[in-house]
Design a protein around this motif. Structure first.
Motif, PDB file in Angstrom:
ATOM      1  N   GLU A 169      12.032  65.726 -29.595  1.00  0.00           N
ATOM      2  CA  GLU A 169      12.106  64.431 -28.515  1.00  0.00           C
ATOM      3  C   GLU A 169      13.351  63.796 -28.671  1.00  0.00           C
ATOM      4  N   PHE A 170      13.704  63.306 -30.049  1.00  0.00           N
ATOM      5  CA  PHE A 170      14.777  62.770 -30.241  1.00  0.00           C
ATOM      6  C   PHE A 170      16.033  63.543 -29.985  1.00  0.00           C
ATOM      7  N   GLU A 171      16.183  64.695 -30.136  1.00  0.00           N
ATOM      8  CA  GLU A 171      17.169  65.666 -29.945  1.00  0.00           C
ATOM      9  C   GLU A 171      17.394  65.652 -28.313  1.00  0.00           C
ATOM     10  N   ARG A 172      16.051  65.832 -27.655  1.00  0.00           N
ATOM     11  CA  ARG A 172      16.010  65.775 -26.139  1.00  0.00           C
ATOM     12  C   ARG A 172      16.941  64.650 -25.520  1.00  0.00           C
ATOM     13  N   TYR A 173      16.524  63.604 -26.214  1.00  0.00           N
ATOM     14  CA  TYR A 173      17.106  62.099 -25.625  1.00  0.00           C
ATOM     15  C   TYR A 173      18.394  61.915 -25.995  1.00  0.00           C
ATOM     16  N   THR A 174      19.064  62.621 -27.196  1.00  0.00           N
ATOM     17  CA  THR A 174      20.221  62.511 -27.460  1.00  0.00           C
ATOM     18  C   THR A 174      21.223  63.359 -26.563  1.00  0.00           C
ATOM     19  N   PHE A 175      20.806  64.812 -26.387  1.00  0.00           N
ATOM     20  CA  PHE A 175      21.284  65.619 -25.603  1.00  0.00           C
ATOM     21  C   PHE A 175      21.510  64.954 -24.041  1.00  0.00           C
TER      22      PHE A 175
END
Length: 181
Positions: free
Chosen positions: A85-91
């Motif tokens: 989830e964090f990586e998705r938001y960062t991307f």
């Protein structure tokens, strides 16, 4: 020609999914330490109690081990979800340049905070080093603290799964409260 390639891609993805899904399937409620052995690992063999009998001592070690490994497996699964989830938001933040969007930045910061807090909790659980000679004393403390309650459940012939769920709750509570300090 393009449709044939798409069909090939879909077939390859389906084959990959069918081959790899058993490797990542962790939805099973059971605890399988090993399919080849029938013996139970006693986590803290030097832990002794004068309050209970020897047969309960072995059962208690087994129950604590089940609770610990179930909680650890769930924590690892949750950690993977929170990281994704964090990586998705960062991307999404980088790709769509959402630095100026305050609502999105709050979501990104919340995802980061959840991920970091959960990672710290998981690190704490792993730090017990249960299979190492250098185990921490946390297991002794936890077992001593919860022994009376589990012994009462054991004497009352409560189902093992309910005792394990109680221990999971207490373990999770221990780490969630520890993380808040």
């Amino acid at each position: 020609m393009k449709n044939g390639f798409d069909l090939f891609q879909r077939g390859f993805l389906l084959l990959l999914f069918l081959v790899c899904s058993p490797l990542f399937s962790q939805e099973n409620e059971g605890l399988y330490a090993s399919a080849e052995q029938t013996s139970v690992l006693v986590l803290e063999p030097s832990y002794r109690s004068s309050k209970t009998n020897k047969s309960f001592g072995k059962k208690y070690h087994y129950l604590v081990a089940r609770a610990y490994f179930k909680l650890l497996a769930e924590a690892q699964k949750s950690e993977r979800k929170l990281r994704t989830e964090f990586e998705r938001y960062t991307f999404e933040n980088e790709k769509f340049d959402r630095d100026g969007n305050i609502a999105f930045q709050k979501k990104l910061n919340l995802a980061y905070t959840k991920y970091k807090a959960h990672s710290a909790m998981l690190s704490g659980l792993k730090s017990w080093n249960l299979f190492s000679e250098n185990r921490t004393g946390d297991m002794f403390y936890f077992m001593a603290e919860n022994e009376d309650r589990i012994f009462q459940m054991y004497k009352g012939k409560l189902a093992e799964d309910k005792m394990v769920k109680y221990l999971i709750y207490k373990l999770a509570d221990l780490y969630h409260l520890e993380g808040e300090k």
